[in-house]
Design a protein around this motif. Structure first.
Motif, PDB file in Angstrom:
ATOM      1  N   ALA A   1       0.838  -1.193   0.000  1.00 34.04           N
ATOM      2  CA  ALA A   1       0.000   0.000   0.000  1.00 34.04           C
ATOM      3  C   ALA A   1       0.871   1.241   0.000  1.00 34.04           C
ATOM      4  O   ALA A   1       2.042   1.206   0.396  1.00 34.04           O
ATOM      5  N   LEU A   2       0.288   2.324  -0.456  1.00 30.71           N
ATOM      6  CA  LEU A   2       0.815   3.653  -0.212  1.00 30.71           C
ATOM      7  C   LEU A   2      -0.032   4.238   0.902  1.00 30.71           C
ATOM      8  O   LEU A   2      -1.267   4.250   0.820  1.00 30.71           O
ATOM      9  N   VAL A   3       0.632   4.688   1.961  1.00 29.04           N
ATOM     10  CA  VAL A   3      -0.058   5.074   3.188  1.00 29.04           C
ATOM     11  C   VAL A   3       0.190   6.549   3.469  1.00 29.04           C
ATOM     12  O   VAL A   3       1.336   7.010   3.487  1.00 29.04           O
ATOM     13  N   GLY A   4      -0.904   7.283   3.701  1.00 27.38           N
ATOM     14  CA  GLY A   4      -0.807   8.699   4.011  1.00 27.38           C
ATOM     15  C   GLY A   4      -0.438   8.952   5.460  1.00 27.38           C
ATOM     16  O   GLY A   4      -0.345   8.025   6.274  1.00 27.38           O
ATOM     17  N   SER A   5      -0.260  10.205   5.797  1.00 24.53           N
ATOM     18  CA  SER A   5       0.247  10.575   7.119  1.00 24.53           C
ATOM     19  C   SER A   5      -0.732  10.285   8.248  1.00 24.53           C
ATOM     20  O   SER A   5      -0.336  10.203   9.407  1.00 24.53           O
ATOM     21  N   GLU A   6      -2.015  10.117   7.924  1.00 25.20           N
ATOM     22  CA  GLU A   6      -3.008   9.785   8.941  1.00 25.20           C
ATOM     23  C   GLU A   6      -3.322   8.294   8.963  1.00 25.20           C
ATOM     24  O   GLU A   6      -4.303   7.863   9.560  1.00 25.20           O
ATOM     25  N   GLY A   7      -2.501   7.502   8.277  1.00 25.10           N
ATOM     26  CA  GLY A   7      -2.717   6.067   8.224  1.00 25.10           C
ATOM     27  C   GLY A   7      -3.690   5.630   7.153  1.00 25.10           C
ATOM     28  O   GLY A   7      -4.062   4.452   7.094  1.00 25.10           O
ATOM     29  N   GLU A   8      -4.091   6.556   6.286  1.00 28.33           N
ATOM     30  CA  GLU A   8      -5.060   6.210   5.251  1.00 28.33           C
ATOM     31  C   GLU A   8      -4.395   5.457   4.094  1.00 28.33           C
ATOM     32  O   GLU A   8      -3.257   5.732   3.724  1.00 28.33           O
ATOM     33  N   LEU A   9      -5.109   4.483   3.566  1.00 27.58           N
ATOM     34  CA  LEU A   9      -4.606   3.684   2.449  1.00 27.58           C
ATOM     35  C   LEU A   9      -4.932   4.411   1.150  1.00 27.58           C
ATOM     36  O   LEU A   9      -6.088   4.515   0.750  1.00 27.58           O
ATOM     37  N   LEU A  10      -3.906   4.928   0.480  1.00 26.39           N
ATOM     38  CA  LEU A  10      -4.089   5.710  -0.740  1.00 26.39           C
ATOM     39  C   LEU A  10      -4.085   4.842  -1.991  1.00 26.39           C
ATOM     40  O   LEU A  10      -4.601   5.234  -3.029  1.00 26.39           O
ATOM     41  N   HIS A  11      -3.463   3.679  -1.888  1.00 30.99           N
ATOM     42  CA  HIS A  11      -3.396   2.745  -3.014  1.00 30.99           C
ATOM     43  C   HIS A  11      -3.034   1.385  -2.451  1.00 30.99           C
ATOM     44  O   HIS A  11      -2.216   1.276  -1.537  1.00 30.99           O
ATOM     45  N   GLN A  12      -3.655   0.318  -2.962  1.00 33.83           N
ATOM     46  CA  GLN A  12      -3.364  -1.025  -2.512  1.00 33.83           C
ATOM     47  C   GLN A  12      -3.107  -1.939  -3.698  1.00 33.83           C
ATOM     48  O   GLN A  12      -3.684  -1.741  -4.778  1.00 33.83           O
ATOM     49  N   ALA A  13      -2.258  -2.935  -3.501  1.00 31.47           N
ATOM     50  CA  ALA A  13      -1.951  -3.891  -4.563  1.00 31.47           C
ATOM     51  C   ALA A  13      -1.487  -5.196  -3.931  1.00 31.47           C
ATOM     52  O   ALA A  13      -1.048  -5.226  -2.777  1.00 31.47           O
ATOM     53  N   ARG A  14      -1.562  -6.271  -4.702  1.00 30.79           N
ATOM     54  CA  ARG A  14      -1.114  -7.587  -4.248  1.00 30.79           C
ATOM     55  C   ARG A  14      -0.324  -8.261  -5.359  1.00 30.79           C
ATOM     56  O   ARG A  14      -0.602  -8.053  -6.544  1.00 30.79           O
ATOM     57  N   ARG A  15       0.636  -9.091  -4.962  1.00 31.45           N
ATOM     58  CA  ARG A  15       1.442  -9.845  -5.913  1.00 31.45           C
ATOM     59  C   ARG A  15       1.848 -11.170  -5.285  1.00 31.45           C
ATOM     60  O   ARG A  15       2.009 -11.246  -4.066  1.00 31.45           O
ATOM     61  N   PRO A  16       2.082 -12.203  -6.079  1.00 35.35           N
ATOM     62  CA  PRO A  16       2.692 -13.423  -5.550  1.00 35.35           C
ATOM     63  C   PRO A  16       4.166 -13.187  -5.239  1.00 35.35           C
ATOM     64  O   PRO A  16       4.798 -12.304  -5.831  1.00 35.35           O
ATOM     65  N   THR A  17       4.690 -13.953  -4.328  1.00 38.17           N
ATOM     66  CA  THR A  17       6.118 -13.820  -4.004  1.00 38.17           C
ATOM     67  C   THR A  17       6.999 -14.508  -5.034  1.00 38.17           C
ATOM     68  O   THR A  17       8.174 -14.170  -5.173  1.00 38.17           O
ATOM     69  N   GLY A  18       6.449 -15.490  -5.726  1.00 41.51           N
ATOM     70  CA  GLY A  18       7.258 -16.264  -6.667  1.00 41.51           C
ATOM     71  C   GLY A  18       8.243 -17.176  -5.960  1.00 41.51           C
ATOM     72  O   GLY A  18       9.306 -17.487  -6.504  1.00 41.51           O
ATOM     73  N   ARG A  19       7.870 -17.655  -4.768  1.00 45.12           N
ATOM     74  CA  ARG A  19       8.825 -18.438  -3.977  1.00 45.12           C
ATOM     75  C   ARG A  19       9.204 -19.757  -4.645  1.00 45.12           C
ATOM     76  O   ARG A  19      10.239 -20.339  -4.322  1.00 45.12           O
ATOM     77  N   GLU A  20       8.348 -20.237  -5.574  1.00 44.54           N
ATOM     78  CA  GLU A  20       8.687 -21.481  -6.264  1.00 44.54           C
ATOM     79  C   GLU A  20       9.929 -21.334  -7.129  1.00 44.54           C
ATOM     80  O   GLU A  20      10.553 -22.316  -7.538  1.00 44.54           O
ATOM     81  N   ARG A  21      10.344 -20.080  -7.391  1.00 50.20           N
ATOM     82  CA  ARG A  21      11.543 -19.824  -8.201  1.00 50.20           C
ATOM     83  C   ARG A  21      12.787 -19.615  -7.348  1.00 50.20           C
ATOM     84  O   ARG A  21      13.857 -19.326  -7.877  1.00 50.20           O
ATOM     85  N   GLY A  22      12.622 -19.749  -6.015  1.00 51.03           N
ATOM     86  CA  GLY A  22      13.775 -19.659  -5.137  1.00 51.03           C
ATOM     87  C   GLY A  22      13.862 -18.353  -4.372  1.00 51.03           C
ATOM     88  O   GLY A  22      13.186 -17.366  -4.707  1.00 51.03           O
ATOM     89  N   PRO A  23      14.697 -18.314  -3.322  1.00 51.58           N
ATOM     90  CA  PRO A  23      14.775 -17.138  -2.440  1.00 51.58           C
ATOM     91  C   PRO A  23      15.254 -15.873  -3.145  1.00 51.58           C
ATOM     92  O   PRO A  23      14.789 -14.778  -2.818  1.00 51.58           O
ATOM     93  N   ASP A  24      16.178 -15.986  -4.093  1.00 47.74           N
ATOM     94  CA  ASP A  24      16.650 -14.791  -4.794  1.00 47.74           C
ATOM     95  C   ASP A  24      15.524 -14.161  -5.600  1.00 47.74           C
ATOM     96  O   ASP A  24      15.420 -12.924  -5.696  1.00 47.74           O
ATOM     97  N   ALA A  25      14.668 -15.010  -6.184  1.00 49.16           N
ATOM     98  CA  ALA A  25      13.543 -14.498  -6.957  1.00 49.16           C
ATOM     99  C   ALA A  25      12.547 -13.766  -6.057  1.00 49.16           C
ATOM    100  O   ALA A  25      11.934 -12.777  -6.479  1.00 49.16           O
ATOM    101  N   VAL A  26      12.390 -14.255  -4.830  1.00 49.14           N
ATOM    102  CA  VAL A  26      11.488 -13.579  -3.882  1.00 49.14           C
ATOM    103  C   VAL A  26      12.005 -12.175  -3.583  1.00 49.14           C
ATOM    104  O   VAL A  26      11.250 -11.195  -3.588  1.00 49.14           O
TER     105      VAL A  26
END
Length: 318
Positions: free
Chosen positions: A17-42
């Motif tokens: 998220a992008l978080v404003g000074s009052e704790g407000e969520l200005l933008h949110q997003a999600r992604r996979p970690t890609g852990r199946e490709r190994g720790p460097d990929a994460v």
């Protein structure tokens, strides 16, 4: 608009998220970690995600992020900004603060443990708001804890404070991967309830949510499984409140989604066990799966609110 980047890295996915000074969520997003490709990929995925968030903020909010906060699982050295170890992600000694700072143009970066970071958010702006002492206990695959004191979260001398899931509640009981027998999380985590209910009902796909529904419908086997978990959890929580004397006890994680099916008997079980101890308010977590992101944002704002905004040699402890 002034804002910070907040990242909450889990075993399989990342919330940001992008978080404003009052704790407000200005933008949110999600992604996979890609852990199946190994720790460097994460690690690469985390850095790429943060860079995308920085670009989004610059384009849509008129300026790049002023700081960043990231919450990660496993063992965390917040003072050095190093993700020491994560079994789920397969990494060791990742200098996360330095890597993120370099990728984000030198902004200050705070690194925190995922549960303590979520607890920080619950304590400051969630269910524990206004409490000078709280204990946050999420019931998920395992059980962890965050000890809140005067607006901060105590990490302990070695970064292991709050590991209530490894309090032994059934001496000589079920073996735990930590090496002990009878740990709380082997009886009262969502994973433990799922396993116990799957065995009791004969359906290997059944989980804790199914058990809760069966409890609500009056199934005697489900009630027995559920009560066993509640009794173990109450034993662990009373040990914790005896040691810590929290004003508010916040229960989160997947098992807490059962609502009063969990909280009504749990409050009663805790009350039966206390003698001289003061009963805390026992409440559900308020922030859900946004707690980690919001907590990471709070860590980032804490850096900016320190006397200097230069990259500190000592991190905000979570």
């Amino acid at each position: 608009m002034r804002h910070v980047i907040a990242l909450d890295v889990g075993g399989t996915g990342m919330k940001a998220a992008l978080v404003g000074s009052e704790g407000e969520l200005l933008h949110q997003a999600r992604r996979p970690t890609g852990r199946e490709r190994g720790p460097d990929a994460v690690v690469d995925a985390i850095l790429d995600f943060a860079a995308e968030l920085r670009a989004y903020g610059e384009h849509h909010l008129g300026e790049p992020a002023a700081a960043a906060g990231v919450a990660v699982p496993g063992i965390v050295d917040a003072d050095r900004g190093v993700a020491v170890y994560s079994a789920n992600l397969g990494w060791r000694d990742v200098p996360m603060r330095r890597l993120l700072g370099d990728r984000l143009g030198g902004v200050p970066v705070a690194l925190g443990h995922d549960v303590r970071t979520g607890g920080l958010a619950e304590g400051r702006i969630g269910a524990g708001q206004g409490a000078d002492r709280f204990l946050f206990v999420p019931l998920g695959t395992g059980i962890a804890g965050a000890i809140g004191i005067d607006g901060g979260v105590e990490a302990g001398a070695h970064g292991f404070a709050g590991e209530i899931g490894h309090v032994v509640v059934r001496p000589g009981g079920t073996p735990c991967p930590c090496g002990q027998h009878g740990c709380l999380e082997r009886y009262a985590s969502a994973a433990a309830v799922s396993q116990a209910w799957a065995e009791a009902c004969g359906d290997p796909e059944a989980d804790a949510a199914d058990c809760a529904k069966a409890v609500e419908s009056g199934d005697a086997r489900a009630r027995e499984v559920w009560q066993d978990a509640i009794d173990a959890l109450a034993d662990g929580l009373v040990t914790a409140l005896t040691l810590l004397d929290p004003r508010t006890l916040i229960i989160g994680g997947g098992l807490a989604e059962a609502g009063e099916t969990l909280f009504a008997p749990l409050r009663a079980a805790v009350e039966r066990r206390v003698t001289f101890q003061k009963l805390p308010s026992l409440v559900p977590a308020a922030l859900g799966d946004t707690a980690g992101c919001l907590g990471a944002g709070l860590l980032a704002w804490d850096l900016l609110n320190q006397p200097t905004t230069s990259q500190p040699t000592s991190e905000v402890t979570t």
